[in-house]
Design an enzyme around this catalytic site. Structure first.
Site, PDB file in Angstrom:
ATOM      1  N   GLY A  52       0.866  -1.187   0.100  1.00  0.00           N
ATOM      2  CA  GLY A  52       0.057   0.004   0.082  1.00  0.00           C
ATOM      3  C   GLY A  52       1.096   1.260  -0.005  1.00  0.00           C
ATOM      4  O   GLY A  52       1.758   1.326  -0.848  1.00  0.00           O
ATOM      5  N   CYS A  84       6.143  -5.370   0.290  1.00  0.00           N
ATOM      6  CA  CYS A  84       6.159  -3.938  -0.264  1.00  0.00           C
ATOM      7  C   CYS A  84       6.120  -2.836   0.947  1.00  0.00           C
ATOM      8  O   CYS A  84       7.138  -2.688   1.740  1.00  0.00           O
ATOM      9  CB  CYS A  84       5.393  -3.797  -1.390  1.00  0.00           C
ATOM     10  SG  CYS A  84       5.801  -2.500  -2.450  1.00  0.00           S
ATOM     11  N   HIS A 179       4.940  -8.647  -4.425  1.00  0.00           N
ATOM     12  CA  HIS A 179       3.596  -8.792  -3.930  1.00  0.00           C
ATOM     13  C   HIS A 179       2.790 -10.087  -4.357  1.00  0.00           C
ATOM     14  O   HIS A 179       2.086 -10.325  -5.170  1.00  0.00           O
ATOM     15  CB  HIS A 179       2.432  -7.924  -4.673  1.00  0.00           C
ATOM     16  CG  HIS A 179       2.641  -6.402  -4.238  1.00  0.00           C
ATOM     17  ND1 HIS A 179       2.069  -5.874  -3.212  1.00  0.00           N
ATOM     18  CD2 HIS A 179       3.312  -5.373  -4.734  1.00  0.00           C
ATOM     19  CE1 HIS A 179       2.157  -4.433  -2.980  1.00  0.00           C
ATOM     20  NE2 HIS A 179       3.237  -4.207  -4.091  1.00  0.00           N
ATOM     21  N   GLU A 181       0.557 -11.750  -2.958  1.00  0.00           N
ATOM     22  CA  GLU A 181      -0.841 -11.866  -3.010  1.00  0.00           C
ATOM     23  C   GLU A 181      -1.520 -11.345  -4.231  1.00  0.00           C
ATOM     24  O   GLU A 181      -2.816 -11.553  -4.390  1.00  0.00           O
ATOM     25  CB  GLU A 181      -1.248 -10.871  -1.803  1.00  0.00           C
ATOM     26  CG  GLU A 181      -1.405  -9.239  -2.000  1.00  0.00           C
ATOM     27  CD  GLU A 181       0.150  -8.774  -1.899  1.00  0.00           C
ATOM     28  OE1 GLU A 181       1.164  -9.543  -1.902  1.00  0.00           O
ATOM     29  OE2 GLU A 181       0.256  -7.553  -2.016  1.00  0.00           O
TER      30      GLU A 181
HETATM   31  N1  GLN Z   1       6.120   3.230  -2.438  1.00  0.00           N
HETATM   32  C1  GLN Z   1       5.121   2.370  -1.434  1.00  0.00           C
HETATM   33  C2  GLN Z   1       5.847   2.926  -0.126  1.00  0.00           C
HETATM   34  O1  GLN Z   1       6.594   3.460  -0.036  1.00  0.00           O
HETATM   35  C3  GLN Z   1       5.033   0.914  -1.278  1.00  0.00           C
HETATM   36  C4  GLN Z   1       4.358   0.267  -2.653  1.00  0.00           C
HETATM   37  C5  GLN Z   1       3.576  -0.920  -2.435  1.00  0.00           C
HETATM   38  O2  GLN Z   1       3.347  -1.114  -1.366  1.00  0.00           O
HETATM   39  N2  GLN Z   1       3.176  -1.277  -3.640  1.00  0.00           N
HETATM   40  O3  GLN Z   1       5.240   2.789   0.912  1.00  0.00           O
END
Ligand code: GLN
Length: 200
Positions: A52, A84, A179, A181
């Site tokens: 996220g 992520c 990811h 998921e």
């Molecule tokens: N760039 C996002 C962050 O800094 C992470 C992106 C992702 O979770 N797909 O949190």
């Protein structure tokens, strides 16, 4: 904690793709529950921190009073898997975070946010991951971080062809820049559930 063989696994559900993680965990027969309040940490065997936006997840976790109890639970050995933004949350130090951004400091790694820059917002690649075996894992990266420092007790599970580290584990903690998921190859979730079961 369920009294039978069923694992109760929380998914931090403040922001991001927590629904996808809940679905994958349920697919493995786990009792997967969204976590938004500190009390909910008491009844889980492990926790997933989703992808996220780490700056938002960080802010909301502090506003909702979850950050400190979660840090304590992780320090006491609660198994956790971050994807992520979740990997960024688990890290000891964030490189290129926004002013005031905090992490949970559980994994002894430094993580660079948005490491692939704006020209490579997202990409997919087949990754060799010895810990989960053959075939290579088709990994989806979206504004992904990379691990820039790996602490002594941390094991690297996967690297890109250029050597950059994108999956790590340290005891009960697991983290990926990508990811799983979002694909139908869920070997990382199975690997995590094995950790959760062993830790219980
Ligand atoms: N760039 C996002 C962050 O800094 C992470 C992106 C992702 O979770 N797909 O949190």
């Amino acid at each position: 904690m369920a009294g039978n063989d069923t694992l109760t696994v929380g998914v931090l559900a403040l922001q991001g793709d927590f629904r996808e993680h809940l679905a994958v965990l349920r697919g493995f027969g786990a009792d997967a529950v969204p976590v938004r309040r500190p009390e909910e940490l008491d009844s889980i065997d492990g926790i997933v921190i989703p992808g996220g936006e780490s700056t938002v997840i960080d802010k909301l976790s502090r506003i909702f009073g979850l950050a400190e109890p979660l840090k304590r639970a992780l320090a006491e050995g609660l198994p956790a898997y971050g994807t992520c933004a979740g990997l960024i949350m688990l890290s000891a130090r964030i490189v290129d975070g926004i002013a005031g951004q905090e992490s949970l400091g559980a994994l002894d790694i430094d993580v660079r946010r948005n490491a692939f820059g704006s020209q490579t917002e997202s990409f997919e690649v087949d990754l060799e991951v010895p810990a989960i075996g053959e075939p290579p894992l088709h990994a989806v990266f979206i504004r992904a971080p990379v691990v820039e420092r790996v602490g002594d007790g941390v094991k690297t599970l996967a690297t890109l062809r250029d050597g950059r580290v994108v999956a790590v584990e340290q005891g009960n903690l697991l983290g990926t820049s990508f990811h799983p998921e979002m694909t139908d190859d869920h070997r990382f979730h199975r690997y995590f559930l094995d950790k959760v079961r062993a830790a219980r």
